[in-house]
Design a protein around this motif. Structure first.
Motif, PDB file in Angstrom:
ATOM      1  N   ASP A  51       0.906  -1.307   0.172  1.00 59.09           N
ATOM      2  CA  ASP A  51       0.053  -0.387  -0.455  1.00 59.09           C
ATOM      3  C   ASP A  51       1.174   1.121   0.074  1.00 59.09           C
ATOM      4  O   ASP A  51       2.360   1.319   0.711  1.00 59.09           O
ATOM      5  CB  ASP A  51      -0.780  -0.357   1.244  1.00 59.09           C
ATOM      6  CG  ASP A  51      -1.949  -1.406   0.976  1.00 59.09           C
ATOM      7  OD1 ASP A  51      -1.594  -1.460   0.117  1.00 59.09           O
ATOM      8  OD2 ASP A  51      -2.433  -1.691   2.040  1.00 59.09           O
ATOM      9  N   SER A  93      -2.003  -0.974  -3.502  1.00 60.51           N
ATOM     10  CA  SER A  93      -3.194   0.152  -3.550  1.00 60.51           C
ATOM     11  C   SER A  93      -2.131   1.828  -3.533  1.00 60.51           C
ATOM     12  O   SER A  93      -1.448   1.225  -2.824  1.00 60.51           O
ATOM     13  CB  SER A  93      -4.088   0.234  -2.038  1.00 60.51           C
ATOM     14  OG  SER A  93      -3.044  -0.486  -0.759  1.00 60.51           O
ATOM     15  N   CYS A  98      -5.119  -4.266  -8.642  1.00 64.87           N
ATOM     16  CA  CYS A  98      -4.358  -2.621  -8.173  1.00 64.87           C
ATOM     17  C   CYS A  98      -5.706  -2.356  -8.193  1.00 64.87           C
ATOM     18  O   CYS A  98      -6.737  -2.161  -8.881  1.00 64.87           O
ATOM     19  CB  CYS A  98      -3.488  -2.314  -8.706  1.00 64.87           C
ATOM     20  SG  CYS A  98      -1.557  -3.361  -8.470  1.00 64.87           S
ATOM     21  N   GLU A  99      -5.612  -1.221  -7.123  1.00 65.09           N
ATOM     22  CA  GLU A  99      -6.459  -0.162  -6.676  1.00 65.09           C
ATOM     23  C   GLU A  99      -5.902   1.567  -6.291  1.00 65.09           C
ATOM     24  O   GLU A  99      -5.250   1.607  -5.790  1.00 65.09           O
ATOM     25  CB  GLU A  99      -7.312  -0.207  -5.850  1.00 65.09           C
ATOM     26  CG  GLU A  99      -8.503  -1.461  -5.435  1.00 65.09           C
ATOM     27  CD  GLU A  99      -9.556  -2.010  -4.279  1.00 65.09           C
ATOM     28  OE1 GLU A  99      -9.077  -0.282  -3.417  1.00 65.09           O
ATOM     29  OE2 GLU A  99     -10.473  -2.347  -4.069  1.00 65.09           O
ATOM     30  N   ASN A 100      -6.935   2.413  -6.607  1.00 61.04           N
ATOM     31  CA  ASN A 100      -5.851   3.761  -6.779  1.00 61.04           C
ATOM     32  C   ASN A 100      -4.479   3.698  -7.898  1.00 61.04           C
ATOM     33  O   ASN A 100      -3.908   3.938  -6.586  1.00 61.04           O
ATOM     34  CB  ASN A 100      -6.149   4.569  -5.899  1.00 61.04           C
ATOM     35  CG  ASN A 100      -8.168   3.926  -4.814  1.00 61.04           C
ATOM     36  OD1 ASN A 100      -8.359   4.371  -5.742  1.00 61.04           O
ATOM     37  ND2 ASN A 100      -8.023   3.989  -3.303  1.00 61.04           N
TER      38      ASN A 100
END
Length: 281
Positions: free
Chosen positions: A20, A40, A58-60
């Motif tokens: 992250d 992320s 994946c995010e963002n």
């Protein structure tokens, strides 16, 4: 805590896994698989990717001024909230089963089978080359100033808005639904067959047998190229065309108004209700 990696080279299997708040600056990722996965809040700048399956799950994340080499095929899958700016993408099959995609000033040189089953897409000033089957099964798509070279685009797409674009694409918009195109050139054979609720506004249309088997088809102030013959066969259409249509064949219902017609074909094969009104402006 932000994890920052600068001016380095890596490769192999999952060098950046489940991190992250990840920042990659001038990082080169060589051959391998899933180099950035299950991460992320990712920022990539001036990076080079040559391993496949990068940025999966994946995010963002944002990628700026970066290069995706051919070896990075099948990347950007199963992700949420992705942004690519000023990137060069030389790999096919990018973006699958993803949502919240923003593309700005990118060039995709080998975009075949790109953007499948994705949603909430916002694209501006982007070029797609060799882009066969792009946007398959996509929904909620907004496009502006797109240059697209590839066949079978937007098949089975839903809720699409296209502005000021150049689509060189055979079989575009097949079985698409709820599509509006403004101020664009759509050039290719068999445009929008079996579609529902396609609306074309101030568009140029080229290629034989356009706009057949369509329901809820609307054309407003469009023009036809000289090869756009045998139009509207078996369609429910409401069309206003500012120049001569090379030929119209067996529209099913609605109306067609044009400056003129090279030929109007109404034969024994027309389908009911067979009440389309054809007139001149």
């Amino acid at each position: 805590m932000k994890h920052i990696y600068k001016d380095m080279e890596t490769g192999g299997e999952r060098p950046f896994y489940h991190i992250d708040s990840l920042s990659l600056e001038r990082v080169t990722i060589h051959k391998g698989e899933s180099s950035v996965k299950e991460c992320s809040d990712v920022e990539c700048s001036e990076c080079t990717f040559d391993g496949k399956y990068v940025l999966w799950c994946c995010e963002n994340f944002s990628v700026k001024n970066s290069l995706f080499l051919p070896g990075s095929r099948s990347s950007l899958w199963h992700s949420k909230r992705a942004r690519l700016e000023d990137c060069k993408v030389d790999a096919p099959k990018m973006f699958r089963e993803s949502e919240g995609i923003v593309l700005r000033r990118d060039v995709f040189s080998d975009a075949q089978e790109t953007l499948w089953s994705c949603s909430d897409i916002d694209i501006e000033d982007v070029e797609f080359h060799n882009a066969d089957y792009i946007f398959m099964w996509c929904k909620n798509v907004k496009v502006k100033n797109l240059r697209l070279f590839g066949n079978y685009s937007f098949q089975h797409a839903r809720d699409v808005e296209i502005w000021d674009s150049d689509l060189q694409s055979k079989d575009a918009l097949w079985e698409a639904e709820n599509v509006t195109v403004y101020n664009s050139f759509i050039n290719g054979e068999y445009l929008a067959w079996h579609s529902k609720n396609v609306r074309l506004v101030n568009c140029r249309i080229g290629g034989t047998q356009p706009l057949c088997y369509a329901d809820g088809l609307v054309l407003e102030n469009c023009t036809f190229e000289s090869d756009a013959d045998l139009a509207f066969e078996y369609s429910d259409v409401k069309a206003t065309v500012l120049n001569e249509i090379p030929s119209v064949k067996n529209p099913r219902t609605g109306f067609v108004k044009a400056k003129g017609y090279g030929d109007i074909i109404l034969d024994e094969n027309i389908k009911g209700p067979a009440d389309c009104q054809i007139s001149t402006l």
